[in-house]
Design an enzyme around this catalytic site. Structure first.
Site, mmCIF file in Angstrom:
data_model
loop_
_atom_site.group_PDB
_atom_site.id
_atom_site.type_symbol
_atom_site.label_atom_id
_atom_site.label_comp_id
_atom_site.label_asym_id
_atom_site.label_seq_id
_atom_site.Cartn_x
_atom_site.Cartn_y
_atom_site.Cartn_z
ATOM 1 N N ASN A 9 5.765 -33.453 -1.651
ATOM 2 C CA ASN A 9 4.451 -34.065 -1.865
ATOM 3 C C ASN A 9 4.675 -35.338 -2.685
ATOM 4 O OD1 ASN A 9 1.876 -34.762 -2.627
ATOM 5 N ND2 ASN A 9 1.514 -32.956 -3.908
ATOM 6 N N LYS A 11 2.608 -37.585 -3.494
ATOM 7 C CA LYS A 11 1.435 -37.996 -4.293
ATOM 8 C C LYS A 11 1.182 -39.495 -4.094
ATOM 9 C CE LYS A 11 2.311 -34.083 -7.193
ATOM 10 N NZ LYS A 11 2.226 -33.424 -8.477
ATOM 11 N N HIS A 95 -4.932 -29.113 -3.222
ATOM 12 C CA HIS A 95 -3.958 -29.312 -4.310
ATOM 13 C C HIS A 95 -4.699 -29.321 -5.649
ATOM 14 C CE1 HIS A 95 -1.036 -31.210 -6.935
ATOM 15 N NE2 HIS A 95 -0.120 -30.760 -6.090
ATOM 16 N N GLU A 97 -4.485 -31.152 -8.130
ATOM 17 C CA GLU A 97 -4.942 -32.484 -8.577
ATOM 18 C C GLU A 97 -6.234 -32.876 -7.866
ATOM 19 O OE1 GLU A 97 -1.181 -34.441 -7.959
ATOM 20 O OE2 GLU A 97 -0.361 -33.295 -9.640
ATOM 21 N N GLU A 167 0.905 -22.805 -6.901
ATOM 22 C CA GLU A 167 1.304 -23.822 -7.859
ATOM 23 C C GLU A 167 0.574 -23.622 -9.186
ATOM 24 O OE1 GLU A 167 2.949 -27.478 -5.578
ATOM 25 O OE2 GLU A 167 0.829 -27.778 -5.969
ATOM 26 N N GLY A 173 4.536 -31.075 -12.752
ATOM 27 C CA GLY A 173 4.881 -32.337 -13.406
ATOM 28 C C GLY A 173 5.166 -32.191 -14.894
ATOM 29 N N SER A 213 7.417 -28.279 -10.758
ATOM 30 C CA SER A 213 8.710 -28.648 -11.351
ATOM 31 C C SER A 213 9.915 -27.993 -10.661
ATOM 32 C CB SER A 213 8.720 -28.352 -12.854
ATOM 33 O OG SER A 213 7.694 -29.077 -13.502
HETATM 34 P P1 PGA Z 1 6.027 -31.338 -9.351
HETATM 35 O O1 PGA Z 1 4.715 -31.300 -8.433
HETATM 36 O O2 PGA Z 1 7.169 -30.839 -8.507
HETATM 37 O O3 PGA Z 1 6.187 -32.793 -9.738
HETATM 38 O O4 PGA Z 1 5.767 -30.459 -10.526
HETATM 39 C C1 PGA Z 1 4.480 -30.254 -7.546
HETATM 40 C C2 PGA Z 1 3.150 -30.454 -6.826
HETATM 41 O O5 PGA Z 1 2.183 -30.910 -7.455
HETATM 42 O O6 PGA Z 1 3.034 -30.176 -5.621
#
Ligand code: PGA
Length: 253
Positions: A9, A11, A95, A97, A167, A173, A213
């Site tokens: 992803n 983003k 997601h 976010e 997640e 992140g 992460s």
């Molecule tokens: P990350 O993000 O690997 O940077 O923690 C995962 C995601 O939001 O899909």
């Protein structure tokens, strides 16, 4: 045995030329690797460049979001048919976010899953609790509600097209990963939920990815767990060497 699935992803990162460059490095690294399914999800504006760049490779293309309506007065939105039209195969839905910054609800997630499936796109549906919810030991309650409302009135045939991504928001992140044990507990809870609400067979086939992460160093511990079938990778998917290592390590479980 479910085939591992590693999805990147990106983003809101990578303009079209950077996307083409990243894909060409990844393509070279993964060659004809077939032990895992590999997906990249660039931002909308880089989808076409990525689509061009993944030609003749094992890499698949996905988007990060879509609207549930087919067309109309929805300024700034993109429909499932529009994504399908430019060669997109998968779409991330719900997601954290999107839920957090754009107030996306379980009901909207439900409409998006249905619209994606009817446009012949394969949804990757994200669920997961916040740190506060985990501290209050409400993680299962939260995920159960996301599943119940998000998958409302979907059929078993629909479920065959779906991938679920667990997640935990506190691990996205932040550099904090859930331990293999913590993740596996939630993954088995999720699979049990699908057994109860769909069927044993559909739940056994369903791939449940872990996200938050994920790095080359922790993928082995995660993938070794029975109910973890791959990863949704954010930050590390922007680094071709790290992403390749995650892909290659994912089939060693
Ligand atoms: P990350 O993000 O690997 O940077 O923690 C995962 C995601 O939001 O899909």
């Amino acid at each position: 045995m479910r085939k591992p699935f590693i999805a990147g992803n990106w983003k809101m990162n990578k303009i079209a030329t950077e996307a083409a460059d990243l894909v060409s490095k990844l393509k070279e690294n993964v060659g004809s690797f077939k032990d895992a399914d590999i997906l990249i999800c660039p931002p909308y504006t880089s989808l076409l460049a990525a689509q061009e760049a993944i030609k003749d490779s094992v890499i698949e293309l996905g988007a990060q979001n879509m609207h549930w309506e087919a067309n109309g007065a929805f300024t700034g939105e993109v429909s499932a048919a529009m994504l399908k039209d430019i060669g997109v195969k998968f779409v991330i839905i719900g997601h954290s976010e999107r839920r957090k910054y754009f107030s996306e609800t379980n009901q909207q997630v439900n409409k998006k899953i249905k619209a994606a499936i009817s446009a012949d796109l394969l949804p990757i549906v994200c669920v997961g609790e916040s740190l506060e919810q985990r501290e209050q030991q409400k993680e299962k309650e939260v995920v159960e509600k996301q599943l119940r409302e998000g998958f409302d009135s979907l059929s078993q045939a629909d479920l065959e097209k779906v991938t679920v991504a667990y997640e935990p928001v506190w691990a996205i992140g932040t550099g904090k990963t859930a331990t293999g044990e913590q993740a596996d507990q939630m993954h088995s809870f999720i699979r049990e939920w699908f057994k109860k609400n769909f069927s044993d067979q559909a739940a056994e086939k369903l791939r449940v990815l872990y996200g938050g992460s994920v790095k080359p160093t922790n993928i082995k511990e995660l993938i070794a767990k029975e109910n973890i079938d791959g990863a949704l990778v954010g930050g590390a998917s922007l680094k071709p060497l790290d992403f390749t290592e995650i892909i290659k390590n994912s089939s060693l479980g």
